[in-house]
Design an enzyme around this catalytic site. Structure first.
Site, short mmCIF file in Angstrom:
data_model
loop_
_atom_site.label_atom_id
_atom_site.label_comp_id
_atom_site.label_asym_id
_atom_site.label_seq_id
_atom_site.Cartn_x
_atom_site.Cartn_y
_atom_site.Cartn_z
N GLY A 198 0.97 -1.15 -0.05
CA GLY A 198 0.04 0.18 -0.37
C GLY A 198 0.70 1.24 -0.26
CG LEU A 213 -2.59 -6.29 -5.73
CD1 LEU A 213 -1.45 -5.40 -4.16
CD2 LEU A 213 -1.31 -6.01 -6.92
N GLY A 214 -3.57 -10.30 -5.63
CA GLY A 214 -3.59 -12.04 -4.69
C GLY A 214 -2.00 -11.89 -4.55
CB SER A 273 3.34 -16.60 -6.53
OG SER A 273 3.89 -16.38 -5.45
CB CYS A 274 1.09 -18.80 -2.57
SG CYS A 274 -0.57 -18.14 -1.70
CE1 TYR A 279 -2.38 -13.76 1.97
CE2 TYR A 279 -0.32 -14.92 0.48
CZ TYR A 279 -1.52 -13.50 1.68
OH TYR A 279 -0.62 -12.74 0.57
CE LYS A 302 -4.13 -12.09 -0.58
NZ LYS A 302 -4.61 -10.74 -1.06
CB THR A 338 6.47 -13.12 -8.27
OG1 THR A 338 7.03 -14.39 -7.54
CG2 THR A 338 7.23 -12.06 -7.66
CG HIS A 387 6.88 -12.85 3.36
ND1 HIS A 387 6.16 -12.81 3.18
CD2 HIS A 387 6.68 -14.63 2.67
CE1 HIS A 387 5.40 -12.85 2.66
NE2 HIS A 387 5.29 -14.38 2.60
CE LYS A 421 16.69 -15.97 10.66
NZ LYS A 421 16.47 -17.57 10.49
NE ARG A 474 9.36 -19.44 -1.63
CZ ARG A 474 9.06 -21.27 -1.71
NH1 ARG A 474 9.51 -21.51 -2.70
NH2 ARG A 474 8.95 -21.65 -0.76
CG ASP A 483 13.14 -26.75 1.48
OD1 ASP A 483 14.01 -26.29 2.08
OD2 ASP A 483 13.55 -28.28 1.37
P1 GDP Z 1 7.05 -18.96 0.77
O1 GDP Z 1 7.67 -18.43 0.07
O2 GDP Z 1 5.38 -19.02 1.66
O3 GDP Z 1 7.52 -19.93 1.17
O4 GDP Z 1 7.61 -18.07 2.39
P2 GDP Z 1 9.07 -17.87 3.08
O5 GDP Z 1 9.77 -16.39 2.22
O6 GDP Z 1 8.30 -17.38 4.73
O7 GDP Z 1 9.62 -18.82 2.72
C1 GDP Z 1 10.46 -19.29 1.32
C2 GDP Z 1 11.12 -20.13 1.69
O8 GDP Z 1 12.68 -19.06 2.95
C3 GDP Z 1 11.67 -20.80 2.59
O9 GDP Z 1 12.12 -22.58 1.76
C4 GDP Z 1 11.78 -21.08 3.81
O10 GDP Z 1 11.82 -22.46 4.55
C5 GDP Z 1 13.23 -20.01 3.45
N1 GDP Z 1 14.01 -19.48 5.13
C6 GDP Z 1 14.99 -19.37 5.03
N2 GDP Z 1 15.82 -18.80 6.35
C7 GDP Z 1 13.86 -18.23 6.41
C8 GDP Z 1 13.92 -17.26 7.76
O11 GDP Z 1 14.81 -16.93 8.85
N3 GDP Z 1 12.35 -17.07 7.63
C9 GDP Z 1 11.88 -17.30 6.61
N4 GDP Z 1 10.34 -16.90 6.34
N5 GDP Z 1 11.77 -18.38 5.34
C10 GDP Z 1 13.13 -18.12 5.89
#
Ligand code: GDP
Length: 299
Positions: A3, A92-93, A95-96, A123, A127, A151, A166, A174, A196, A256
């Site tokens: 937004g 807005l939707g 990719s999942c 989710y 969507k 995406t 995410h 981190k 991704r 994963d």
């Molecule tokens: P997704 O695209 O809906 O699966 O959502 P995420 O962005 O949360 O995760 C994408 C991928 O990144 C997955 O395989 C997670 O296991 C990996 N991943 C690795 N480290 C992290 C982390 O610290 N946080 C999150 N959210 N995902 C992580």
């Protein structure tokens, strides 16, 4: 995040009369509050970017909230938009919405052709309901409601909460904290093998305004870059961007998720829109934004 990116884009390009509300000003889950807002403001064009969103862990834990909040937000806004004669609405939707094992890259036609990824099924179902609401209001009432499927996104005002976020914002935080605290390693979730695709929110905002101005079709449109990286490649890139010198440790107790979700963006490209910001450049800018706003993002 989305937004505020759309508002930034509109302001920067001379659009006026932008009406926005924060979630504390207007609870979009409240049907009466949404109806009153639309009746008072009578917007002509609506960008429906509001949603309850989160990463793989949050989606998997707060399954009821991800389904209920998103269904009710969409239903309230789409119905009020119809009742108040909105000229056009862009929903807005995500990719999942596509089946876990759909062929890649993901074409718009693959919707509802297989089973969804279990970690984010609630989710995704919400969507998909949003897409179907737009199609149904178009078919029954002639409303010009269109949908775009972005995406994975990143950029200013992202969620940096490690349990809810995410992968990309989580890794920025981190690696940054590991660097500042001289940690030996950073824990990264899963195996690192999933692929991704990442798009900067400013590119998405431009695509949304482009679609609002140029697209009136029933078929929803994928919005992405068409480029993908593995989570391992992403982690290495974030490590380099932040300047952390320790090691990565993979926690394979964490899921994963979908092995791959690369958007087929040929429809969008054929319409004349292509993204501008590459991942390396976008990541560097996003890290700078994180450093500037760390106190706000990490509280
Ligand atoms: P997704 O695209 O809906 O699966 O959502 P995420 O962005 O949360 O995760 C994408 C991928 O990144 C997955 O395989 C997670 O296991 C990996 N991943 C690795 N480290 C992290 C982390 O610290 N946080 C999150 N959210 N995902 C992580």
């Amino acid at each position: 995040m989305v937004g505020s990116a759309i508002v930034r884009y509109l302001n920067a390009h001379g659009y006026q009369n932008i009406v926005a509300r924060t979630s504390s000003e207007l609870d979009l889950r409240n049907q009466e509050a949404v109806a009153t807002f639309f009746a008072d403001e009578k917007p002509d064009y609506v960008f429906l970017a509001a949603a309850k969103v989160g990463g793989i862990l949050a989606n998997n834990i707060y399954r009821a909230e991800f389904l209920y909040d998103n269904l009710i937000i969409e239903a309230n806004i789409i119905h009020s938009a119809y009742q108040n004669g909105v000229k056009k609405l862009l929903f807005l939707g995500s990719s999942c919405i596509y089946p876990k094992m759909a062929p890649q890259p993901l074409k718009e036609d693959y919707l509802l052709s297989g089973f969804l990824e279990p970690t984010n099924e609630p989710y995704a179902i919400a969507k998909i309901a949003g897409i179907k609401l737009c199609e149904a209001y178009r078919s029954q009432y002639g409303a010009n409601f269109v949908s775009a499927m972005p995406t994975n996104l990143y950029g200013p005002n992202d969620n940096y909460d490690l349990q809810g976020s995410h992968v990309l914002p989580a890794l920025i935080r981190k690696f940054h904290e590991a660097k500042v605290n001289n940690q030996e390693f950073v824990e990264v979730w899963g195996t690192g093998s999933p692929f991704r695709e990442f798009m900067h929110a400013d590119d998405l905002a431009e695509a949304c305004v482009y679609l609002m101005n140029n697209y009136d079709g029933e078929q929803f449109v994928n919005v992405g870059t068409g480029d993908e990286v593995t989570i391992k490649e992403l982690a290495e890139l974030v490590k380099e961007t932040v300047g952390f010198e320790g090691e990565l440790r993979w926690n394979t107790d964490k899921p994963d998720g979908t092995p791959r979700k690369l958007m087929d963006v040929s429809r969008l490209h054929d319409m004349g829109y292509k993204h501008r910001i590459g991942l390396r450049e976008g990541l560097a800018a996003t890290y700078q934004d994180f450093l500037k706003n760390e106190e706000v993002y990490v509280s």
